[in-house]
Design an enzyme around this catalytic site. Structure first.
Site, PDB file in Angstrom:
ATOM      1  N   HIS A 167      46.091  33.763  38.101  1.00  0.00           N
ATOM      2  CA  HIS A 167      47.202  33.645  39.055  1.00  0.00           C
ATOM      3  C   HIS A 167      48.476  33.080  38.443  1.00  0.00           C
ATOM      4  O   HIS A 167      49.506  33.043  39.090  1.00  0.00           O
ATOM      5  CB  HIS A 167      46.802  32.795  40.259  1.00  0.00           C
ATOM      6  CG  HIS A 167      46.782  31.320  39.941  1.00  0.00           C
ATOM      7  ND1 HIS A 167      45.800  30.742  39.174  1.00  0.00           N
ATOM      8  CD2 HIS A 167      47.642  30.335  40.261  1.00  0.00           C
ATOM      9  CE1 HIS A 167      46.053  29.457  39.053  1.00  0.00           C
ATOM     10  NE2 HIS A 167      47.168  29.166  39.691  1.00  0.00           N
TER      11      HIS A 167
HETATM   12  C1  UD1 Z   1      50.647  27.731  43.648  1.00  0.00           C
HETATM   13  C2  UD1 Z   1      51.035  26.590  42.701  1.00  0.00           C
HETATM   14  C3  UD1 Z   1      50.109  26.608  41.502  1.00  0.00           C
HETATM   15  C4  UD1 Z   1      48.652  26.584  41.931  1.00  0.00           C
HETATM   16  C5  UD1 Z   1      48.406  27.739  42.873  1.00  0.00           C
HETATM   17  C6  UD1 Z   1      46.989  27.740  43.374  1.00  0.00           C
HETATM   18  C7  UD1 Z   1      53.406  25.945  42.629  1.00  0.00           C
HETATM   19  C8  UD1 Z   1      54.638  26.023  41.806  1.00  0.00           C
HETATM   20  N1  UD1 Z   1      52.393  26.721  42.212  1.00  0.00           N
HETATM   21  O1  UD1 Z   1      50.912  28.934  42.959  1.00  0.00           O
HETATM   22  O2  UD1 Z   1      50.353  25.466  40.717  1.00  0.00           O
HETATM   23  O3  UD1 Z   1      47.834  26.687  40.788  1.00  0.00           O
HETATM   24  O4  UD1 Z   1      49.294  27.620  43.998  1.00  0.00           O
HETATM   25  O5  UD1 Z   1      46.706  28.865  44.156  1.00  0.00           O
HETATM   26  O6  UD1 Z   1      53.356  25.208  43.577  1.00  0.00           O
HETATM   27  N2  UD1 Z   1      50.789  34.137  48.948  1.00  0.00           N
HETATM   28  C9  UD1 Z   1      50.166  34.760  49.998  1.00  0.00           C
HETATM   29  N3  UD1 Z   1      49.474  33.970  50.870  1.00  0.00           N
HETATM   30  C10 UD1 Z   1      49.363  32.631  50.738  1.00  0.00           C
HETATM   31  C11 UD1 Z   1      50.012  32.020  49.666  1.00  0.00           C
HETATM   32  C12 UD1 Z   1      50.718  32.775  48.764  1.00  0.00           C
HETATM   33  O7  UD1 Z   1      50.227  35.973  50.159  1.00  0.00           O
HETATM   34  O8  UD1 Z   1      48.709  31.982  51.564  1.00  0.00           O
HETATM   35  C13 UD1 Z   1      51.533  34.979  47.985  1.00  0.00           C
HETATM   36  C14 UD1 Z   1      52.977  35.097  48.321  1.00  0.00           C
HETATM   37  O9  UD1 Z   1      53.371  36.390  48.042  1.00  0.00           O
HETATM   38  C15 UD1 Z   1      53.636  34.137  47.356  1.00  0.00           C
HETATM   39  C16 UD1 Z   1      52.718  34.192  46.158  1.00  0.00           C
HETATM   40  O10 UD1 Z   1      51.413  34.407  46.700  1.00  0.00           O
HETATM   41  O11 UD1 Z   1      54.927  34.513  47.058  1.00  0.00           O
HETATM   42  C17 UD1 Z   1      52.741  32.942  45.349  1.00  0.00           C
HETATM   43  O12 UD1 Z   1      52.498  31.803  46.163  1.00  0.00           O
HETATM   44  P1  UD1 Z   1      53.110  30.364  45.757  1.00  0.00           P
HETATM   45  O13 UD1 Z   1      52.609  29.315  46.660  1.00  0.00           O
HETATM   46  O14 UD1 Z   1      54.573  30.491  45.595  1.00  0.00           O
HETATM   47  O15 UD1 Z   1      52.553  30.110  44.316  1.00  0.00           O
HETATM   48  P2  UD1 Z   1      51.087  30.303  43.727  1.00  0.00           P
HETATM   49  O16 UD1 Z   1      51.146  31.367  42.721  1.00  0.00           O
HETATM   50  O17 UD1 Z   1      50.074  30.411  44.818  1.00  0.00           O
END
Ligand code: UD1
Length: 377
Positions: A213
């Site tokens: 991820h």
């Molecule tokens: C976040 C953390 C990372 C952690 C990871 C665990 C930061 C900078 N990053 O990264 O350190 O290891 O979580 O999972 O805080 N999305 C969904 N549904 C959700 C959540 C996210 O579809 O419930 C998708 C969205 O398109 C979003 C993308 O995943 O834009 C990334 O989510 P985000 O929370 O920005 O960062 P992670 O990659 O999950």
């Protein structure tokens, strides 16, 4: 404390998937001091899909959050700003006596900044970890959080060393061990009862697990393709189960990866799993390939060989003591390491000091002493 005085209020901040695993033992331990502490769970909404959030509350037996800030997915600046604005409002009304933050996600840093500027002390659980790679968003979150927080709870001796070297006074630092392992120990019976192997028709020790991820691996075809090519080789030896984070799922659908993805015939790409099913799956795997820091720790505890798809790690103890090997994202290096493990040459590890299931209790004891000095437990 005199009878009838208001109980000190503590906010526990969670937002993203790994936070839920880390908060559970601290919540439980603080509730053990319930007669003297008013514990509130605040969910920023950074992760919001049921399989990224709700299922963890159910699995880890954490009650529904007392406050939900509903921030959702945004760019780093927008997300951090929105969490700060929302949490500032909440904290101005409720005036917690302590804000406790976990790990290194955007919610961690945002609430640290908001609370500290209101004069509210902050405690950081999982402090002091450093990858020394400032291109990782989490590294920025770690450094900022540690330098603003008042109480720093560390999982390993290297973390204490980093904090001391950065000039943080020793009396702020408490080596308490690893809260993620607390959750694993506390959930052991439920993990062992999981039927995930049956549901996926897998035989113990005859499959591999992959997770990815990190933006540095998944956000561009040039970095994701070499990893998928490695999985293509490894699948000839062993079936691979790949629970894919939503960020990764989106990228796997990209046009440029279509042909490569079609060749992954022995790789099962599935939705993210709930906590107990996932840990069960990992515990019975012959090999794990991952870029997750938390999974590096869990495989070390479970003594399962872990091929870490990163160039660096903020958790070097999983290499010095544990089962993790750093391989980056070069196809040949990943395949070579996986082959070595599948040929019986996997690294054996030992469990690091204080990864013993009691970190949450140690944290609660320090917080209790700090918040109600003079009251014995
Ligand atoms: C976040 C953390 C990372 C952690 C990871 C665990 C930061 C900078 N990053 O990264 O350190 O290891 O979580 O999972 O805080 N999305 C969904 N549904 C959700 C959540 C996210 O579809 O419930 C998708 C969205 O398109 C979003 C993308 O995943 O834009 C990334 O989510 P985000 O929370 O920005 O960062 P992670 O990659 O999950």
């Amino acid at each position: 404390m005199s009878m009838g005085a208001p109980q000190p209020r503590i906010d526990l901040i969670v937002g993203a998937r790994p936070n839920f695993v880390k908060v559970a033992p601290v919540y439980r331990a603080l509730r053990g001091h319930r007669d003297r502490l008013d514990v509130h769970l605040v969910h920023t909404g950074q992760h919001y899909d049921a399989n990224m959030s709700d299922v963890f509350f159910a699995d880890l037996a954490i009650p529904a959050p007392d406050a939900f800030l509903g921030v959702g997915s945004l760019s780093h600046g927008a997300q951090t700003g929105a969490i700060m604005t929302q949490y500032e409002q909440l904290a101005m009304q409720s005036r917690p006596d302590l804000t406790v933050v976990f790990g290194d996600v955007n919610s961690t840093m945002a609430c640290t900044l908001a609370a500290s500027k209101l004069g509210i002390p902050v405690a950081h659980v999982e402090a002091g970890l450093r990858s020394f790679d400032r291109t990782m968003p989490e590294e920025i979150n770690r450094v900022v959080t540690d330098h603003v927080a008042d109480l720093l709870f560390t999982p390993s001796a290297d973390a204490d060393e980093h904090l001391r070297r950065e000039g943080i006074p020793a009396d702020r630092i408490h080596f308490v061990g690893n809260v993620m392992i607390d959750s694993l120990v506390a959930s052991r019976a439920k993990i062992e009862a999981s039927n995930i192997l049956g549901a996926l028709a897998l035989e113990p020790k005859r499959y591999a697990v992959a997770t990815l991820h990190r933006p540095s691996n998944v956000d561009r075809d040039e970095t994701l393709a070499p990893i998928l090519s490695a999985l293509e080789s490894i699948q000839a030896r062993v079936p691979i189960v790949f629970p894919a984070h939503p960020r990764t799922q989106r990228r796997l659908a990209a046009e440029g990866l279509r042909a490569l993805r079609a060749r992954l015939t022995n790789v099962r790409i599935i939705e993210p799993l709930a906590y107990c099913d996932f840990v069960r799956l990992v515990s019975q795997a012959t090999l794990v390939l991952t870029d997750s820091g938390g999974i590096q720790e869990e495989t070390t505890y479970l003594d399962v060989p872990c091929v870490t798809l990163r160039k660096n790690t903020e958790r070097p103890i999983t290499i010095s003591h544990g089962t993790s090997v750093l391989v980056g994202n070069d196809t040949a290096t990943i395949v070579r390491e996986a082959e070595r493990i599948l040929g019986g040459g996997g690294k054996r590890g030992t469990v690091p000091p204080l990864w013993d299931g009691h970190a949450g209790e140690r944290i609660a004891a320090v917080i209790q002493r700090r918040i109600t000095p003079g009251v014995t437990q």
